[in-house]
Write a protein that holds these residues in place. Sequence first.
Motif, short mmCIF file in Angstrom:
data_model
loop_
_atom_site.label_atom_id
_atom_site.label_comp_id
_atom_site.label_asym_id
_atom_site.label_seq_id
_atom_site.Cartn_x
_atom_site.Cartn_y
_atom_site.Cartn_z
N VAL A 409 0.72 -1.08 -0.04
CA VAL A 409 0.11 0.18 -0.08
C VAL A 409 0.70 1.27 -0.17
CG1 VAL A 409 -0.48 0.30 2.55
CG2 VAL A 409 -2.32 0.70 0.80
N LEU A 410 2.08 1.20 0.43
CA LEU A 410 2.81 2.25 0.60
C LEU A 410 3.45 2.56 -0.83
CD1 LEU A 410 4.54 4.42 2.19
CD2 LEU A 410 6.29 2.75 2.62
N SER A 411 3.57 1.62 -1.44
CA SER A 411 4.73 1.72 -2.73
C SER A 411 3.78 1.90 -4.07
CB SER A 411 5.57 0.46 -2.88
OG SER A 411 4.72 -0.54 -3.20
N SER A 489 7.81 -12.53 0.47
CA SER A 489 8.57 -11.90 -0.50
C SER A 489 9.58 -11.19 -0.33
CB SER A 489 7.54 -11.06 -1.11
OG SER A 489 7.06 -10.17 -0.30
N LEU A 490 9.80 -10.71 1.03
CA LEU A 490 10.92 -10.00 1.55
C LEU A 490 12.40 -10.82 0.99
CD1 LEU A 490 11.16 -7.38 2.68
CD2 LEU A 490 11.35 -8.29 4.86
N HIS A 519 9.45 -1.49 -6.16
CA HIS A 519 10.22 -2.43 -6.43
C HIS A 519 11.72 -2.18 -5.90
CE1 HIS A 519 7.82 -5.15 -8.31
NE2 HIS A 519 7.40 -4.54 -9.36
N SER A 520 11.96 -1.10 -5.04
CA SER A 520 13.30 -0.93 -4.56
C SER A 520 13.40 -1.80 -3.54
CB SER A 520 13.43 0.48 -4.56
OG SER A 520 14.56 0.35 -3.23
N HIS A 521 14.23 -2.68 -3.54
CA HIS A 521 14.49 -3.78 -2.31
C HIS A 521 14.65 -3.04 -1.08
CE1 HIS A 521 13.53 -7.75 -3.08
NE2 HIS A 521 14.58 -8.27 -2.48
N SER A 522 15.44 -2.04 -1.06
CA SER A 522 16.02 -1.39 0.12
C SER A 522 14.85 -0.81 0.66
CB SER A 522 17.06 -0.39 -0.06
OG SER A 522 16.81 0.33 -1.26
N ALA A 523 14.06 -0.17 -0.18
CA ALA A 523 12.73 0.51 0.45
C ALA A 523 11.84 -0.52 1.23
CB ALA A 523 11.92 1.23 -0.60
N ALA A 527 10.67 -0.51 5.02
CA ALA A 527 9.49 -0.74 5.37
C ALA A 527 8.89 -1.78 6.32
CB ALA A 527 8.32 -0.91 3.97
N ALA A 528 9.62 -2.93 6.09
CA ALA A 528 9.84 -4.06 7.17
C ALA A 528 10.06 -3.64 8.32
CB ALA A 528 10.29 -5.24 6.35
#
Lengths: 653, 165, 100
Positions: A409-411, A489-490, A519-523, A527-528
């Motif tokens: 929902v954030l992305s 998915s993380l 789709h930025s993995h770091s983002a 968030a996690a």
Amino acid sequence: MSEQSSLLLWLVLLPLLGAIFNGLVGRRLSSRWIGFVGCASVFGSFLLGLVAGRPVFASGGEETALQTVYSWISAGGLNVEVGFRLDALSLVMVLVVSGVGLVIHLYSIGYMHGDEGYGRYFAYLNLFVFAMLTLVLADSLPVLFVGWEGVGLCSYLLIGFWFEDPQKAAAGKKAFIVNRIGDLGFLLGMYLLYSLSGTLHIESLRQAASSGAIGPAAATAACLLLFVGATGKSAQIPLYVWLPDAMAGPTPVSALIHAATMVTAGVYMIARLNFLFALSPDASALVVLVGAFTAFYAATIGLAQNDIKKVLAYSTISQLGYMFVGVGSGYFACGIFHLMTHAFFKACLFLGAGAVIHALEGEQDIRRMGDLRRRLPRTYATFLLATLAIAGFPPLAGFFSKDEILWKVLSSDSQALWAASWVHPLAYALTLAGAALTSFYMFRLVFLVFHGQFRLPAEKHVHPETPIMTWSLMVLAALSVVGGWGGASLLGVHAFEEFLWPVVGEATEKMAALRPFAHSHSAEWLAAGAGVLAALAGWLLAWRFYLGRPGLPERVARATGGLYRLVLNKYYLDEIYDFLVIRPLSALARFFWKVIDVFCIDQIGVNGSARALGWLGQVGRRLQCGDGQVYAFWLVLGGGIVIIYLVVVAGWF
Amino acid sequence: MSAVLFWIFGVAALVLGMLVVVLPNPVHGAVALVGNLICLAALYAMLQAHFLAMVQVFLYAGAILVLFVFVIMLLNLKREELGRPRVTASKIAGMALLGALGWIFVRALLALPRVTMPEAGVAFGTVEEVGRLLLGRHLLGFEVSSVLLLAAVVGAVAVAKRRLW
Amino acid sequence: MITLQDTLLLSGFLFFIGLAGVLVRRNVLVILMSVELMLNAANLALLGFSRNLAEGTGQVLAIFVMTVAAAEAAVGLGLVLAMFRHRGTVDVDRMRGLQG
């Protein structure tokens, strides 16, 4: 792509047969047999689900198994057949319903032992599973609606199970009636869809949607109407009011119906009709908003409740909000994923609460519990695991599913015109805050019930744990731990999402619009992290309040005064509804009864015509006076009138 | 000439008819009725219904009215038993109605033309002529009326008997 | 000369007089006699028409009327006798046995 399977009908019917058996002959049999039949039928459905689902598993979600049973309605242009469809989505639901349902059935053998209505209980429980399976396996909307109504009926029967208590019976009625209001929306949505596309078969509707037969405005209308039904069934604002009251039923009922299965029907319905919601970004944005707001709102109410089951009830409402945020943003697989993990840990929590209540012989107020972790060790362990899961601590199931939703929902962004840029950020803020609150009130529950001082009277006997109940708890706790690993998915595990992709993928892609840092993995890791921080914050605060400084909760409650009372009394929404809706309706009903039915129809119509006829008879009676000369007068009068008419009017002379 | 006679007998008949209705004592009324019937017989004769006139006198005045007088005498009503006339609503309404009807009747009749009736032939009204018709064209009525008389006789006897066997 | 109009006028008056008697008088015998009056009025009318049309049928009908009058008078007087024996009066106003 799809093949015929004759097992689906048996899958659905086995619980029905179990219900009929227990309902009819249950009285005469020993409780062993009743429990056996009740559990065996659900187990049979689970096995059939596995067997029939083999091609679906094997093909990674591509294959579907179909079965058409018979032609139900054939009237003019409307042709409805009773048919079942086992694809990836319904397979997940079938396994969750029958699997978790089986565990709860086994648990009930221990929990309901000795109850007078033992046979009736298992009959209703089986009937419920039958209705829910019909709902998830339906391949057309009317059949889905049959299941929809069926679970509503069974929830009424089971909530009001101990109906001799008028309050419990009233709770059952409330659930059914509020559901009915939602059902009206569902029906209207169905009618609209039929008038637009001429069919109610889900696959045909999908084709109609893709071919453009359903315009965006019409799709929005239909989606909104269907969503009204979902708010009723899945306890969102404004039709959630029945769920807290539904805690009047036996605790396994709360676990099965109000945590794992029935309330998820709304989420399932939206996932099933994903193509429709993909056509209407406006309706989907509304779903997200309602879900997010409900998630936050219910969590705030849960903070102040003192009944162990009520806390879990509001927690359920809140978690359902998360699921709606998921499916509303177009990530149907995420919503279903959270549905599944929530079924595991919420059922575990409810059954754990049931074990506590059972051990304390009916005590449900957490202010009167405490320090039960030594007396009910296994209950404590499973309850703690489930709490960690719901709060979102990794690597338990809840972390993966909830964080997935938060990240998604954030992305992403909404395509709705009226809400494009602020819906998702707002939803993120609400759900993140809700996550912190969730962690807080759940650990509050744990600390007050299992830790601290034993606040019951010293001589109160605490029953030892029943084996079968404990075993069920352990199964569910284990699932709460590992259940999320299929969708982590993380860590790059997308198995769950890929499995459901053939069913929901097209709609998901249609609805997903991307923002810069998608789709930025770091983002995603950030968030996690935020989610875990929220969970930790809640835990720490709860520690402080309930284990650190004992007097703190009361001081805060007194300090916040009115706000505390507002939240404790659930924002007085029931009272508001009573004033705005129920009283006018009662007055209207009373008017129709007293004035129209009793007075107009009975007094004037029925009695009135009798009296009128009697009066006419009395008048006629006077004509017979017995005096021949008067009769002769009437004769002359009659003849005279004729003569006068003929001579004067008709001019015969 | 015949018109004058007609009117003399006509008025007489009317007056005597009035007396029948008005007089309290039924014996007096019966006598008035006899007079009325005889006047009518004269009128019949003037209408060239000679046989009928005779029959009227023999039959009506001579037999039926005698029967009437006989019964009146048999009953032997005292003065007091005759009773005072009572005025009721139906009687007033009835008289009013009759008044209205009478008025309409008169108005209607006066609209008719005043023509002398045509000659009817010498044989008209004779015994021979009436007999021929009675036993010829209207034989069925003749026979039926004889049955009617039989029924009336039997009925009268049955009704008036003191005791059934 | 005698006109049909006069005859009919006379007949009508007699009829109405008889009808008045039927409606007003209380004595059964007077009522019966009023009925006879009405029948005679009818006879007069019949004979008037018969003469006007030169048809003998009217006279035959008049004979039938007389026959009927005779029969009716016989039965009626028998009833009066029975009535008098049973009730002791010939007052019509006392005969209300069928009053409902």
